[in-house]
Design an enzyme around this catalytic site. Sequence first.
Site, PDB file in Angstrom:
ATOM      1  CE  LYS A 203     131.502  15.632  38.678  1.00  0.00           C
ATOM      2  NZ  LYS A 203     130.665  16.953  38.760  1.00  0.00           N
TER       3      LYS A 203
ATOM      4  CG  HIS B 291     111.591  11.190  17.057  1.00  0.00           C
ATOM      5  ND1 HIS B 291     111.416  10.590  18.240  1.00  0.00           N
ATOM      6  CD2 HIS B 291     111.314  10.144  16.208  1.00  0.00           C
ATOM      7  CE1 HIS B 291     111.107   9.771  18.274  1.00  0.00           C
ATOM      8  NE2 HIS B 291     110.857   9.116  17.096  1.00  0.00           N
TER       9      HIS B 291
ATOM     10  CB  CYS C 199     133.888  18.893  34.551  1.00  0.00           C
ATOM     11  SG  CYS C 199     134.202  20.115  35.637  1.00  0.00           S
TER      12      CYS C 199
HETATM   13  N1  SAJ Z   1     129.373  21.545  24.643  1.00  0.00           N
HETATM   14  C1  SAJ Z   1     129.210  21.055  23.320  1.00  0.00           C
HETATM   15  N2  SAJ Z   1     127.828  21.086  22.932  1.00  0.00           N
HETATM   16  C2  SAJ Z   1     126.918  21.017  23.648  1.00  0.00           C
HETATM   17  C3  SAJ Z   1     127.198  21.299  25.009  1.00  0.00           C
HETATM   18  C4  SAJ Z   1     128.451  21.534  25.608  1.00  0.00           C
HETATM   19  O1  SAJ Z   1     130.042  21.018  22.523  1.00  0.00           O
HETATM   20  O2  SAJ Z   1     125.724  20.713  23.000  1.00  0.00           O
HETATM   21  C5  SAJ Z   1     130.748  21.753  25.183  1.00  0.00           C
HETATM   22  C6  SAJ Z   1     131.036  23.284  25.705  1.00  0.00           C
HETATM   23  O3  SAJ Z   1     131.150  24.160  24.551  1.00  0.00           O
HETATM   24  C7  SAJ Z   1     132.143  23.130  26.588  1.00  0.00           C
HETATM   25  C8  SAJ Z   1     132.107  21.620  27.055  1.00  0.00           C
HETATM   26  O4  SAJ Z   1     131.210  20.891  26.191  1.00  0.00           O
HETATM   27  O5  SAJ Z   1     133.334  22.949  25.746  1.00  0.00           O
HETATM   28  C9  SAJ Z   1     131.556  21.565  28.361  1.00  0.00           C
HETATM   29  O6  SAJ Z   1     130.639  22.438  28.727  1.00  0.00           O
HETATM   30  P1  SAJ Z   1     129.332  22.162  29.626  1.00  0.00           P
HETATM   31  O7  SAJ Z   1     128.555  23.351  29.572  1.00  0.00           O
HETATM   32  O8  SAJ Z   1     128.569  21.063  29.153  1.00  0.00           O
HETATM   33  O9  SAJ Z   1     129.908  21.490  31.118  1.00  0.00           O
HETATM   34  P2  SAJ Z   1     130.752  22.085  32.151  1.00  0.00           P
HETATM   35  O10 SAJ Z   1     131.896  21.602  31.937  1.00  0.00           O
HETATM   36  O11 SAJ Z   1     130.839  23.689  32.321  1.00  0.00           O
HETATM   37  O12 SAJ Z   1     130.040  21.844  33.431  1.00  0.00           O
HETATM   38  C10 SAJ Z   1     129.868  20.048  33.490  1.00  0.00           C
HETATM   39  C11 SAJ Z   1     128.521  19.895  34.086  1.00  0.00           C
HETATM   40  N3  SAJ Z   1     128.026  18.532  33.886  1.00  0.00           N
HETATM   41  C12 SAJ Z   1     127.139  18.035  32.993  1.00  0.00           C
HETATM   42  O13 SAJ Z   1     126.237  18.840  32.615  1.00  0.00           O
HETATM   43  C13 SAJ Z   1     126.766  16.589  33.047  1.00  0.00           C
HETATM   44  C14 SAJ Z   1     128.280  20.636  35.346  1.00  0.00           C
HETATM   45  O14 SAJ Z   1     127.057  20.122  35.940  1.00  0.00           O
HETATM   46  C15 SAJ Z   1     129.203  19.622  36.335  1.00  0.00           C
HETATM   47  O15 SAJ Z   1     129.047  20.186  37.728  1.00  0.00           O
HETATM   48  C16 SAJ Z   1     130.515  20.060  35.725  1.00  0.00           C
HETATM   49  O16 SAJ Z   1     130.699  19.737  34.411  1.00  0.00           O
HETATM   50  C17 SAJ Z   1     131.807  19.402  36.697  1.00  0.00           C
HETATM   51  O17 SAJ Z   1     132.195  20.334  37.801  1.00  0.00           O
HETATM   52  O18 SAJ Z   1     131.860  18.283  36.534  1.00  0.00           O
END
Ligand code: SAJ
Length: 401
Positions: A201, A239, A255
């Site tokens: 996790k 790429h 998270c």
């Molecule tokens: N973000 C970026 N650039 C990107 C993708 C996301 O800046 O290319 C930012 C988003 O704007 C946000 C943050 O990252 O501020 C997190 O967003 P997210 O969509 O990546 O993830 P969360 O926090 O909504 O959910 C994550 C997920 N984990 C992964 O994708 C590995 C989800 O599957 C988990 O269940 C969740 O954390 C959790 O509960 O742990």
Amino acid sequence: MKACFMGLGYIGLPTAIIAAKHGIQITGVDINPKVVEMTNAGHLHIIEPGMEEMLQEVVRTGMLKAATKPEVSDAYFMVVPTPFKENHEPDVSYVEAATRAVIPLLKEGDLYVIESTSPIGTTEAMTRVIFAERPELEGKIFIAYCPERVLPGNVIYELIHNDRVIGGLNPESTEKAIGFYKQFVKGELHKTNARTAEMCKLTENSSRDVQIAFANELSLICDKADINVWELINLANKHPRVNILQPGCGVGGHCIAVDPYFITADFPAESKLIADAREINNYKSFWCAEKVKNAMLEFELKNHRKPCVAMMGLAFKPNIDDLRESPAKYIVTKVMQSCNNANILVVEPNVKEHNIFKLTNYNEAYKKADIAVFLTAHNEFKGFSWKKDKVILDFCGVFKK
Ligand code: SAJ
């Protein structure tokens, strides 16, 4: 079968509802009486599309009942928050409190599962807590760790269809936990031990944090080098083996911006990249706030008046109304503090009102703003062409081609 879910938050409540819908008799436990009252009345206290109808159904059929105390069941699930303390040390006190609450109810043959994101060794530590109180149960109950992976906004689908990792304290416990989740999970259930499942996790969210940090670092380099970072990433991703994520105004939510600290706190010497990624992503929010302040100063020097600034987006990611741990909120606050709140318009189309920020609608902000700062790439902000006479700071790629 009867199961008890300790914690009715963003994960516990949806899992409890879906389990209840699949014929498991659920007691959902929360220490907050308001949450219990709302749940029993069929009202969802979290925001999740499609979930309230499901809640009403399982409350009506009597398959789910919320309470402030656990009830004797066959399986117990710890789905409570694991925040970090001031020094970024993980705080597992809620997991321990939930565990202690179910210890008196445990009986031979029961299943005890931790779902909360937890530092390595938590399942073993809770096992010691359980057997210290109930030594007669040693070898007679099943104990496992099974983290969730759902994305807020798509929880119903992902809870059922995502693969899951299940790590028992012993193979029998793993099998017992698989038997439970098989009742409603269609994704594959992968067997491992508890420590590997805990680390899995943390690894998933740290991996995403590191990848986002790479994109954010590129955005800082490109800003200095006068290169459009969105075009650059798009081209590099052509790429066949490169897949860079998108830069933004920092990493928010509860998270990805939290879980990596569960590794760095325990393995400081070994987790340099993970720690650096956290710093880069935190720094990106600070950098964005400084950029806005500089743009405001430049405007004032050029025009001999203070600018009107529209801050576009408050949510922690696009198309949701969740403002918790949002970098956009941090940036808006920093900018407002720098100018005594003068002439700052805040736009968040997914939220009706906010107790700190007075919200303005998109059209009014468009008319009044001299500077528009895009913090969250909501769909509402896309496909709109802003007049050339306005200063645009696009931190989240709203205008990327
Ligand atoms: N973000 C970026 N650039 C990107 C993708 C996301 O800046 O290319 C930012 C988003 O704007 C946000 C943050 O990252 O501020 C997190 O967003 P997210 O969509 O990546 O993830 P969360 O926090 O909504 O959910 C994550 C997920 N984990 C992964 O994708 C590995 C989800 O599957 C988990 O269940 C969740 O954390 C959790 O509960 O742990």
